[in-house]
Design a protein around this motif. Sequence first.
Motif, short mmCIF file in Angstrom:
data_model
loop_
_atom_site.label_atom_id
_atom_site.label_comp_id
_atom_site.label_asym_id
_atom_site.label_seq_id
_atom_site.Cartn_x
_atom_site.Cartn_y
_atom_site.Cartn_z
N ASP A 189 0.84 -1.21 0.00
CA ASP A 189 0.00 0.00 0.00
C ASP A 189 0.87 1.26 0.00
O ASP A 189 0.61 2.21 -0.72
N TYR A 190 1.92 1.22 0.85
CA TYR A 190 2.80 2.37 0.95
C TYR A 190 3.45 2.68 -0.40
O TYR A 190 3.45 3.83 -0.86
N ILE A 191 4.01 1.64 -1.04
CA ILE A 191 4.73 1.85 -2.32
C ILE A 191 3.77 2.39 -3.38
O ILE A 191 4.08 3.35 -4.09
N GLU A 192 2.58 1.77 -3.46
CA GLU A 192 1.61 2.21 -4.48
C GLU A 192 1.26 3.69 -4.30
O GLU A 192 1.20 4.44 -5.27
N LYS A 193 1.06 4.07 -3.05
CA LYS A 193 0.70 5.46 -2.74
C LYS A 193 1.88 6.40 -3.04
O LYS A 193 1.73 7.44 -3.66
N ARG A 194 3.05 5.95 -2.61
CA ARG A 194 4.25 6.80 -2.71
C ARG A 194 4.65 7.06 -4.16
O ARG A 194 5.08 8.17 -4.50
N ILE A 195 4.52 6.04 -5.01
CA ILE A 195 4.91 6.21 -6.41
C ILE A 195 4.04 7.27 -7.09
O ILE A 195 4.52 8.02 -7.94
N VAL A 196 2.79 7.35 -6.68
CA VAL A 196 1.89 8.37 -7.24
C VAL A 196 2.21 9.75 -6.65
O VAL A 196 2.17 10.76 -7.34
N GLU A 197 2.55 9.76 -5.35
CA GLU A 197 2.79 11.02 -4.64
C GLU A 197 4.03 11.78 -5.10
O GLU A 197 4.02 12.99 -5.25
N ILE A 198 5.13 11.04 -5.28
CA ILE A 198 6.40 11.73 -5.56
C ILE A 198 6.45 12.19 -7.02
O ILE A 198 5.72 11.65 -7.87
N PRO A 199 7.29 13.17 -7.33
CA PRO A 199 7.39 13.62 -8.73
C PRO A 199 7.86 12.48 -9.65
O PRO A 199 8.42 11.50 -9.18
N SER A 200 7.60 12.63 -10.95
CA SER A 200 7.99 11.60 -11.91
C SER A 200 9.52 11.46 -11.93
O SER A 200 10.24 12.37 -11.51
N ILE A 201 9.98 10.34 -12.44
CA ILE A 201 11.43 10.08 -12.46
C ILE A 201 12.17 11.19 -13.22
O ILE A 201 13.23 11.64 -12.79
N LYS A 221 9.42 7.08 5.08
CA LYS A 221 8.84 6.63 6.36
C LYS A 221 9.56 5.41 6.91
O LYS A 221 9.22 4.91 7.99
N TYR A 222 10.51 4.86 6.16
CA TYR A 222 11.19 3.62 6.55
C TYR A 222 12.69 3.84 6.75
O TYR A 222 13.22 4.87 6.35
N THR A 223 13.34 2.83 7.33
CA THR A 223 14.80 2.90 7.47
C THR A 223 15.44 2.18 6.29
O THR A 223 15.33 0.97 6.15
N VAL A 224 16.08 2.96 5.42
CA VAL A 224 16.74 2.39 4.24
C VAL A 224 18.14 1.90 4.63
O VAL A 224 18.87 2.61 5.31
#
Length: 287
Positions: A189-201, A221-224
């Motif tokens: 859910d997080y990834i799906e939402k985040r990919i839409v939220e952030i600017p395009s590549i 929101k995570y520890t990379v």
Amino acid sequence: MDYMISATIKDEPIRLFAADTTIMVRDAQRIHETSPTASAALGRTITAVAMMTMMLKNENDKISAQIKSNGPTENIMVVGNYRGDIKGDIYNPDVYIPLNREGKLDVAAAIGEGTLTIIKDLGLKHAYIGTVEIVSGEIAEDFTYYFAISEQVPSAVSLGVLVNPDGSIAKAGGFIIQLLPGHTEGIIDYIEKRIVEIPSITNLLHENLSPEDIIKLLFEKYTVVFTDKKNVNYSCDCNRDRFERGLISLGKEELQTIIEEDEKAEVTCHFCREKYIFNKDDLEKLK
Ligand SMILES: [Zn+2]
């Protein structure tokens, strides 16, 4: 030099790759004299293959991607190895297609319909080969589809090539997110939402974000946890010997015909455009 990174997220079985491929795509543009649309098509494929070389495990492993399609670019071929040497070829480098409705380079129209084939040469007796249909022609979606169907790894692939108005390459790069067994619904859910939220590549590249910055932004929101960093460059390993073997394989008769008709053979490497000239004496020796 261009580089790529791999990373994971603390306590989540996912793997991440990101790359800055600007110099490689500039090299490819210069060598093949690609039009803006062809630069985007070849550059995106180069970026995907570059990141896939990070998935290889052994010194002699190689990977190649072939796009065979009915669009004006026709064939695209990109080969990479474990060491991060990448080379590519596009059959029709001077494709000119109007911008699409969003005012972007219309890579989908340049590619058309066809297949994407990934060949992994892992030093085993048989290479691993996976072929999928082209689903969009935008290339990132096609690699996403390949990972889902051929490797059964749910992935998100994003590839970008920013071309200047004069046809030169401003920036190129991309990222791959792969979900491994045991991942949670929450991260999907997080990834799906985040990919839409952030600017395009392309916007992220335009803002000069590094591969590390892109991953950190995606997973803020995570520890990379960064796991590897590798240089990558456009490099061709062709040599005279290889083309000599190619000529020998034509057979005595064919070589004799070349000697009689042309008195020399000129062969050009598809990947780096280096020319190898074999004069009459050279050809006589190969008979
Ligand atoms: Zn070459």
